[in-house]
Design a protein around this motif. Structure first.
Motif, PDB file in Angstrom:
ATOM      1  N   ARG A   1       0.821  -1.212   0.000  1.00 20.49           N
ATOM      2  CA  ARG A   1       0.000   0.000   0.000  1.00 20.49           C
ATOM      3  C   ARG A   1       0.851   1.255   0.000  1.00 20.49           C
ATOM      4  O   ARG A   1       0.466   2.261  -0.570  1.00 20.49           O
ATOM      5  N   TRP A   2       1.991   1.207   0.657  1.00 19.14           N
ATOM      6  CA  TRP A   2       2.847   2.396   0.690  1.00 19.14           C
ATOM      7  C   TRP A   2       3.401   2.701  -0.691  1.00 19.14           C
ATOM      8  O   TRP A   2       3.640   3.852  -1.019  1.00 19.14           O
ATOM      9  N   VAL A   3       3.586   1.656  -1.524  1.00 18.67           N
ATOM     10  CA  VAL A   3       4.056   1.878  -2.887  1.00 18.67           C
ATOM     11  C   VAL A   3       2.982   2.618  -3.683  1.00 18.67           C
ATOM     12  O   VAL A   3       3.278   3.575  -4.400  1.00 18.67           O
ATOM     13  N   VAL A   4       1.734   2.184  -3.530  1.00 17.43           N
ATOM     14  CA  VAL A   4       0.630   2.847  -4.225  1.00 17.43           C
ATOM     15  C   VAL A   4       0.506   4.284  -3.728  1.00 17.43           C
ATOM     16  O   VAL A   4       0.338   5.216  -4.518  1.00 17.43           O
ATOM     17  N   PHE A   5       0.614   4.469  -2.425  1.00 19.85           N
ATOM     18  CA  PHE A   5       0.534   5.819  -1.865  1.00 19.85           C
ATOM     19  C   PHE A   5       1.653   6.699  -2.395  1.00 19.85           C
ATOM     20  O   PHE A   5       1.422   7.853  -2.761  1.00 19.85           O
ATOM     21  N   ALA A   6       2.861   6.156  -2.432  1.00 22.08           N
ATOM     22  CA  ALA A   6       4.002   6.920  -2.941  1.00 22.08           C
ATOM     23  C   ALA A   6       3.798   7.291  -4.406  1.00 22.08           C
ATOM     24  O   ALA A   6       4.083   8.416  -4.820  1.00 22.08           O
ATOM     25  N   LEU A   7       3.313   6.325  -5.191  1.00 14.67           N
ATOM     26  CA  LEU A   7       3.060   6.593  -6.607  1.00 14.67           C
ATOM     27  C   LEU A   7       2.021   7.692  -6.777  1.00 14.67           C
ATOM     28  O   LEU A   7       2.182   8.587  -7.605  1.00 14.67           O
ATOM     29  N   LEU A   8       0.964   7.627  -5.986  1.00 14.59           N
ATOM     30  CA  LEU A   8      -0.067   8.657  -6.078  1.00 14.59           C
ATOM     31  C   LEU A   8       0.464  10.017  -5.639  1.00 14.59           C
ATOM     32  O   LEU A   8       0.130  11.048  -6.242  1.00 14.59           O
ATOM     33  N   ALA A   9       1.300  10.037  -4.617  1.00 14.32           N
ATOM     34  CA  ALA A   9       1.872  11.300  -4.170  1.00 14.32           C
ATOM     35  C   ALA A   9       2.732  11.927  -5.261  1.00 14.32           C
ATOM     36  O   ALA A   9       2.644  13.127  -5.529  1.00 14.32           O
ATOM     37  N   VAL A  10       3.551  11.107  -5.910  1.00 14.11           N
ATOM     38  CA  VAL A  10       4.393  11.606  -6.997  1.00 14.11           C
ATOM     39  C   VAL A  10       3.532  12.074  -8.161  1.00 14.11           C
ATOM     40  O   VAL A  10       3.775  13.131  -8.747  1.00 14.11           O
ATOM     41  N   SER A  11       2.507  11.295  -8.490  1.00 13.36           N
ATOM     42  CA  SER A  11       1.652  11.681  -9.616  1.00 13.36           C
ATOM     43  C   SER A  11       0.901  12.973  -9.320  1.00 13.36           C
ATOM     44  O   SER A  11       0.657  13.768 -10.221  1.00 13.36           O
ATOM     45  N   LEU A  12       0.542  13.207  -8.061  1.00 14.21           N
ATOM     46  CA  LEU A  12      -0.123  14.461  -7.712  1.00 14.21           C
ATOM     47  C   LEU A  12       0.822  15.641  -7.875  1.00 14.21           C
ATOM     48  O   LEU A  12       0.413  16.714  -8.331  1.00 14.21           O
ATOM     49  N   LEU A  13       2.079  15.449  -7.504  1.00 13.95           N
ATOM     50  CA  LEU A  13       3.053  16.527  -7.682  1.00 13.95           C
ATOM     51  C   LEU A  13       3.261  16.847  -9.153  1.00 13.95           C
ATOM     52  O   LEU A  13       3.318  18.007  -9.546  1.00 13.95           O
ATOM     53  N   VAL A  14       3.355  15.824  -9.966  1.00 14.68           N
ATOM     54  CA  VAL A  14       3.537  16.034 -11.403  1.00 14.68           C
ATOM     55  C   VAL A  14       2.273  16.620 -12.012  1.00 14.68           C
ATOM     56  O   VAL A  14       2.325  17.469 -12.888  1.00 14.68           O
ATOM     57  N   SER A  15       1.125  16.188 -11.514  1.00 16.30           N
ATOM     58  CA  SER A  15      -0.142  16.644 -12.090  1.00 16.30           C
ATOM     59  C   SER A  15      -0.394  18.120 -11.837  1.00 16.30           C
ATOM     60  O   SER A  15      -1.125  18.755 -12.585  1.00 16.30           O
ATOM     61  N   ALA A  16       0.191  18.658 -10.787  1.00 17.51           N
ATOM     62  CA  ALA A  16      -0.020  20.074 -10.509  1.00 17.51           C
ATOM     63  C   ALA A  16       0.466  20.940 -11.664  1.00 17.51           C
ATOM     64  O   ALA A  16      -0.117  21.978 -11.957  1.00 17.51           O
ATOM     65  N   SER A  17       1.501  20.490 -12.349  1.00 15.44           N
ATOM     66  CA  SER A  17       2.026  21.278 -13.462  1.00 15.44           C
ATOM     67  C   SER A  17       1.406  20.904 -14.800  1.00 15.44           C
ATOM     68  O   SER A  17       1.400  21.706 -15.718  1.00 15.44           O
ATOM     69  N   SER A  18       0.881  19.693 -14.928  1.00 12.67           N
ATOM     70  CA  SER A  18       0.397  19.256 -16.230  1.00 12.67           C
ATOM     71  C   SER A  18      -1.122  19.328 -16.381  1.00 12.67           C
ATOM     72  O   SER A  18      -1.619  19.300 -17.487  1.00 12.67           O
ATOM     73  N   GLY A  19      -1.860  19.366 -15.282  1.00 16.70           N
ATOM     74  CA  GLY A  19      -3.309  19.383 -15.375  1.00 16.70           C
ATOM     75  C   GLY A  19      -3.923  18.000 -15.403  1.00 16.70           C
ATOM     76  O   GLY A  19      -5.127  17.857 -15.388  1.00 16.70           O
ATOM     77  N   CYS A  20      -3.113  16.967 -15.427  1.00 20.11           N
ATOM     78  CA  CYS A  20      -3.584  15.583 -15.424  1.00 20.11           C
ATOM     79  C   CYS A  20      -3.534  15.076 -13.991  1.00 20.11           C
ATOM     80  O   CYS A  20      -2.472  15.037 -13.380  1.00 20.11           O
ATOM     81  N   ILE A  21      -4.669  14.689 -13.453  1.00 22.90           N
ATOM     82  CA  ILE A  21      -4.721  14.207 -12.079  1.00 22.90           C
ATOM     83  C   ILE A  21      -4.986  12.707 -12.109  1.00 22.90           C
ATOM     84  O   ILE A  21      -6.123  12.252 -12.211  1.00 22.90           O
ATOM     85  N   VAL A  22      -3.909  11.943 -12.039  1.00 21.33           N
ATOM     86  CA  VAL A  22      -3.979  10.485 -12.145  1.00 21.33           C
ATOM     87  C   VAL A  22      -4.795   9.893 -11.002  1.00 21.33           C
ATOM     88  O   VAL A  22      -5.454   8.861 -11.170  1.00 21.33           O
ATOM     89  N   SER A  23      -4.799  10.550  -9.865  1.00 17.54           N
ATOM     90  CA  SER A  23      -5.548  10.020  -8.723  1.00 17.54           C
ATOM     91  C   SER A  23      -7.051   9.955  -9.006  1.00 17.54           C
ATOM     92  O   SER A  23      -7.767   9.182  -8.364  1.00 17.54           O
ATOM     93  N   GLU A  24      -7.540  10.740  -9.957  1.00 19.01           N
ATOM     94  CA  GLU A  24      -8.951  10.642 -10.342  1.00 19.01           C
ATOM     95  C   GLU A  24      -9.247   9.279 -10.963  1.00 19.01           C
ATOM     96  O   GLU A  24     -10.282   8.678 -10.689  1.00 19.01           O
ATOM     97  N   LEU A  25      -8.329   8.810 -11.791  1.00 15.71           N
ATOM     98  CA  LEU A  25      -8.508   7.488 -12.402  1.00 15.71           C
ATOM     99  C   LEU A  25      -8.409   6.408 -11.334  1.00 15.71           C
ATOM    100  O   LEU A  25      -9.179   5.447 -11.343  1.00 15.71           O
ATOM    101  N   TYR A  26      -7.483   6.574 -10.411  1.00 17.76           N
ATOM    102  CA  TYR A  26      -7.343   5.660  -9.277  1.00 17.76           C
ATOM    103  C   TYR A  26      -8.645   5.615  -8.477  1.00 17.76           C
ATOM    104  O   TYR A  26      -9.124   4.547  -8.097  1.00 17.76           O
TER     105      TYR A  26
END
Length: 90
Positions: A2-27
Motif C-alpha cells: 500500500r505504501w508503494v501505491v501511496f508513494a506513486l499517487l503522491a508523486v503523480s499528484l506533484l507532477v499533475s499540478a504542473s500538467s493538469g492531469c490528475i492520475v488520482s482521479e482514475l485511481y
C-alpha cells in the motif's frame, strides 16, 4: 504494498499540478466503482477527456497500474487508449 501505491499517487499528484492531469482521479474511479461495466465506461471517459493532459511519465504510471485499478474492467480498449495517448507524446 500500500505504501508503494501511496508513494506513486503522491508523486503523480506533484507532477499533475504542473500538467493538469490528475492520475488520482482514475485511481479513485477504480477503487470506488464496483460495477465493472460502469467502471470501464468511466475510465474510458476519463482517458478521453483528461488523458491528453497527461505527461509520458503519468501515462506509464497509468499503464503499469491499470490492471490493479481497473480490475475486471481492464480491456484491450483501455490499453489501446493509453498506447495512443503515449504515442502522441513521442
Amino acid at each position: 504494498m500500500r505504501w508503494v501505491v501511496f508513494a506513486l499517487l503522491a508523486v503523480s499528484l506533484l507532477v499533475s499540478a504542473s500538467s493538469g492531469c490528475i492520475v488520482s482521479e482514475l485511481y479513485r474511479i477504480g477503487y470506488t466503482l464496483h460495477d465493472p461495466t460502469e467502471r470501464h465506461a468511466r475510465m474510458v471517459k476519463w482517458l478521453d477527456n483528461e488523458g491528453k493532459r497527461c505527461s509520458k511519465e503519468q501515462l506509464v504510471a497509468i499503464w503499469n497500474n491499470l490492471s490493479e485499478w481497473a480490475g475486471t474492467s481492464d480491456s484491450v480498449e483501455l490499453r489501446q487508449r493509453v498506447i495512443d495517448l503515449y504515442s502522441k507524446k513521442l
